[in-house]
Design an enzyme around this catalytic site. Sequence first.
Site, PDB file in Angstrom:
ATOM      1  N   GLY A   1      -0.679  -0.131  -4.746  1.00  0.00           N
ATOM      2  CA  GLY A   1      -1.971  -0.962  -4.570  1.00  0.00           C
ATOM      3  C   GLY A   1      -3.073  -0.397  -5.503  1.00  0.00           C
TER       4      GLY A   1
ATOM      5  CG  ASN B   1       3.620   0.843   2.887  1.00  0.00           C
ATOM      6  OD1 ASN B   1       3.429  -0.079   2.565  1.00  0.00           O
ATOM      7  ND2 ASN B   1       4.627   1.590   2.607  1.00  0.00           N
ATOM      8  N   GLY B   2       2.801  -1.740   5.277  1.00  0.00           N
ATOM      9  CA  GLY B   2       3.737  -2.658   5.799  1.00  0.00           C
ATOM     10  C   GLY B   2       3.037  -3.780   6.416  1.00  0.00           C
TER      11      GLY B   2
ATOM     12  CB  CYS C   1      -1.088  -0.157   1.278  1.00  0.00           C
ATOM     13  SG  CYS C   1      -0.276  -0.639   2.647  1.00  0.00           S
TER      14      CYS C   1
ATOM     15  CE1 TYR D   1       8.321  -5.720  -9.989  1.00  0.00           C
ATOM     16  CE2 TYR D   1       7.221  -4.904  -8.072  1.00  0.00           C
ATOM     17  CZ  TYR D   1       7.214  -5.511  -9.201  1.00  0.00           C
ATOM     18  OH  TYR D   1       6.325  -5.954  -9.835  1.00  0.00           O
TER      19      TYR D   1
END
Length: 489
Positions: free
Chosen positions: A47, A122-123, A21, A262
């Site tokens: 996301g 996020n995570g 996310c 990436y």
Amino acid sequence: MEDSRGFDDFDSEADTLHEECGVFGIYGHPDAAAITALGMHALQHRGQEAAGIVSFDGTRFQSERHLGLVGDNFSDPATIERLKGHIAIGHTRYSTTGATILRNVQPLFAELASGGFAVAHNGNLTNGLTLRRRLVAEGAICQSTSDTEAILHLVARSRRTRFLERFIDALRQIEGGYALVSLTNKKLIGARDPLGIRPLVLGELDGHYILASETCALDIIGARFVRDIENGEVVVISEAGIESHRPFPAQPARPCIFEYVYFSRPDSVVNGRSVYGVRKAIGATLAEEAPVDADIVVPVPDSGVPAALGFAQAAGLPYELGIIRNHYVGRTFIEPTQAIRALGVRLKHSANRAVVKGKRIVLIDDSIVRGTTSVKIVQMMRDAGATEVHFRIASPPIMYPDYYGIDMPDREKLLAARMSLEEMRQFTGVDSLAFVSVDGLYRSLGEKNGRNAAQPQFTDHYFTGDYPTTLTDLMGERTAQLSLLAEAG
């Protein structure tokens, strides 16, 4: 951020990596929700399955959470009009464990004794399952299957007096990689895990502070980058301005190295490094470490493009678009279903036969996960008339799974974990195969001496097995399994 259903429920067929996310927040701006939606557009790559915004107008909290893309749900002026207020936070989500359901879409919101509280994450919490089980046993009623909900419960149950102290009390109980953006009726709060695994930046627009996962979200709204939120830092933005708190013992940062390989957008700057520049440098390092006698360099679009440019320039070879990506496939095809995946490569990538035919090509990709997509792309090049296909990978072999917010298969399903380099070469059907070395990756990031084994500068466990935190949930599951085996014996 992922659904807390265990570590073995990843999509069993996917051959790409996904970062779960992106988060965004702004304080004090009259168009807070509209700006948040724009920032989320820039973070859409983090996301694509769901998006949400929570705002506060001085009296009430408003929430809009939807399945699908930001543009599909937050382009209607009527939607933005419902999100009144001068403070807002937003979230884009990727689901790793089965179907996305609306109750898991963030930001999550709850009415606490101190007032409303919303959080976007996020995570991944490596003790999320353990915390959830404890909270439920103590009487907590969970409304989602997201580990993020544990944070709401921990804040609500804290016995501290001030809200910030309650928030920090909750942070001290969670483990893993996280970047949080939270909202109360008076404050915008950002927090980054003690090692800085997941990214978070601070920006400013016309005197109003912004928190975001990446700098590209600042660029889209014309905001100024101020600085990175530091590892273990909690920032509080209010009418009084911005204040910084450091509730954890100081330790060296170890940001996720895959953000450079990436995940982050090429135009972002992460921890002071240009993502595009790093990816080009990785390509140059690959050309140095694994040279090849070939005619052209071909990237696997889009993530292989910068590394291919770097390789071509360093090797003195022509760079050609031998694969054309279709950007208009439609988001239906991001759904993790086998029928769609079977068509995925042909739908998304096509060979540029006029460029490839009769050529010895160097194919550049960012990584190999399971290898199934690589096999199809290599065969596509063969079918287009390539006389030789040499595969060069802009990351070291992925040997270990991730538990900090990357959708990654179990170790036995990772190609590099179960095959030697030669076996992988035969499996993918290429004439030669090489990965950038771990030291080469570090050198590409400016670490002249490569990886420092005594004190690694990045989180790189997917290559090395060196996990930077305790994996509480995983160890708990293994302990339970060993206990059952002992009883059975």
